[in-house]
Design a protein around this motif. Structure first.
Motif, PDB file in Angstrom:
ATOM      1  N   MET A   1      40.437  39.035  30.634  1.00  0.00           N
ATOM      2  CA  MET A   1      39.291  38.639  31.043  1.00  0.00           C
ATOM      3  C   MET A   1      39.957  37.651  32.245  1.00  0.00           C
ATOM      4  O   MET A   1      40.944  37.024  31.926  1.00  0.00           O
ATOM      5  N   ASN A   2      39.206  37.349  33.074  1.00  0.00           N
ATOM      6  CA  ASN A   2      39.589  36.472  34.135  1.00  0.00           C
ATOM      7  C   ASN A   2      38.975  35.322  34.263  1.00  0.00           C
ATOM      8  O   ASN A   2      37.998  34.962  33.163  1.00  0.00           O
ATOM      9  N   GLN A   3      39.535  34.368  34.881  1.00  0.00           N
ATOM     10  CA  GLN A   3      39.022  32.835  34.769  1.00  0.00           C
ATOM     11  C   GLN A   3      37.571  32.732  35.002  1.00  0.00           C
ATOM     12  O   GLN A   3      36.814  31.711  34.459  1.00  0.00           O
ATOM     13  N   GLU A   6      35.746  33.660  32.075  1.00  0.00           N
ATOM     14  CA  GLU A   6      35.972  32.677  31.006  1.00  0.00           C
ATOM     15  C   GLU A   6      35.231  31.254  31.110  1.00  0.00           C
ATOM     16  O   GLU A   6      34.577  30.583  30.464  1.00  0.00           O
ATOM     17  N   ARG A   7      34.967  31.069  32.454  1.00  0.00           N
ATOM     18  CA  ARG A   7      34.424  29.723  32.832  1.00  0.00           C
ATOM     19  C   ARG A   7      32.733  30.117  32.712  1.00  0.00           C
ATOM     20  O   ARG A   7      32.089  29.278  32.336  1.00  0.00           O
ATOM     21  N   GLN A   9      31.456  31.646  30.385  1.00  0.00           N
ATOM     22  CA  GLN A   9      31.336  31.658  28.757  1.00  0.00           C
ATOM     23  C   GLN A   9      30.864  30.300  28.469  1.00  0.00           C
ATOM     24  O   GLN A   9      30.277  29.690  27.350  1.00  0.00           O
ATOM     25  N   GLN A  10      31.544  29.189  29.333  1.00  0.00           N
ATOM     26  CA  GLN A  10      31.205  27.671  28.827  1.00  0.00           C
ATOM     27  C   GLN A  10      30.186  26.899  29.650  1.00  0.00           C
ATOM     28  O   GLN A  10      30.317  25.919  29.460  1.00  0.00           O
ATOM     29  N   VAL A  94      27.827  38.055  25.797  1.00  0.00           N
ATOM     30  CA  VAL A  94      28.491  37.135  26.829  1.00  0.00           C
ATOM     31  C   VAL A  94      27.699  36.942  28.000  1.00  0.00           C
ATOM     32  O   VAL A  94      26.772  37.497  28.240  1.00  0.00           O
TER      33      VAL A  94
END
Length: 180
Positions: A1-3, A6-7, A9-10, A94
């Protein structure tokens, strides 16, 4: 997964959306769709078939789904449809907001056998598709996912890439050299 993924998801808005899941599903089953809430297990194909009737009753037309006044109701239907798929296929929620313009939350379901996500919000409009030769549209989609899931389990739960490779090999072998 890319950045960016990932961001996403947060993102605080997404985390709040996830945090509200149980409360919103409870509200959905108690207020929006009490007939579904009365089922022994609404998170089944029977529950999804009944959900289609509720969608048609609550919205009246596919166009009403996009009415901003219906946004909270659409969100609760999204949660319910997504939860049916998540529970049936070992999926997980997601946030795909990084893939489009718009708000910070675009909930989708990833499944362990696929790199493609299911957008449960898009499924809502499927309640207005009717074909007397087929099960209801939402059930048809779920049945296809369950077929994929069952095949994936039968293959020993490989990675999505390995699953796809093995399935394509199986299709080629079954075609016996004939065009697919």
């Amino acid at each position: 997964m890319n950045q960016k993924f990932e961001r996403a998801q947060q993102d605080p808005a997404y985390l709040a959306w996830i945090e509200a899941m149980d409360d919103e599903l409870g509200r959905f089953l108690a207020e929006d769709a009490p007939d579904l809430g009365a089922l022994a297990d609404p998170y089944t194909t029977d529950g999804l078939a009944a959900c289609e009737d509720v969608i048609r009753d609550r919205f009246g037309s596919v166009h009403a789904i996009d009415d901003p006044g219906n946004a909270q109701l659409v969100d609760r239907f999204t949660r319910f449809i997504g939860e049916v798929h998540r529970r049936a296929t070992e999926g997980w929620w997601v946030n795909a907001a990084h893939m489009r313009e718009g708000g910070p939350v675009w909930p989708q379901i990833l499944r362990p056998f696929s790199t493609w996500a299911l957008d449960p919000r898009e499924q809502i409009a499927g309640a207005f598709i009717t074909d007397p030769q087929q099960p209801t549209q939402l059930v048809w989609v779920l049945n296809n996912m369950l077929t994929e899931y069952t095949r994936w389990v039968g293959y020993g739960r490989p990675t999505p890439e390995e699953y796809e490779r093995r399935y394509l090999e199986e299709l080629v072998a079954e075609s016996d050299g004939n065009e697919l």
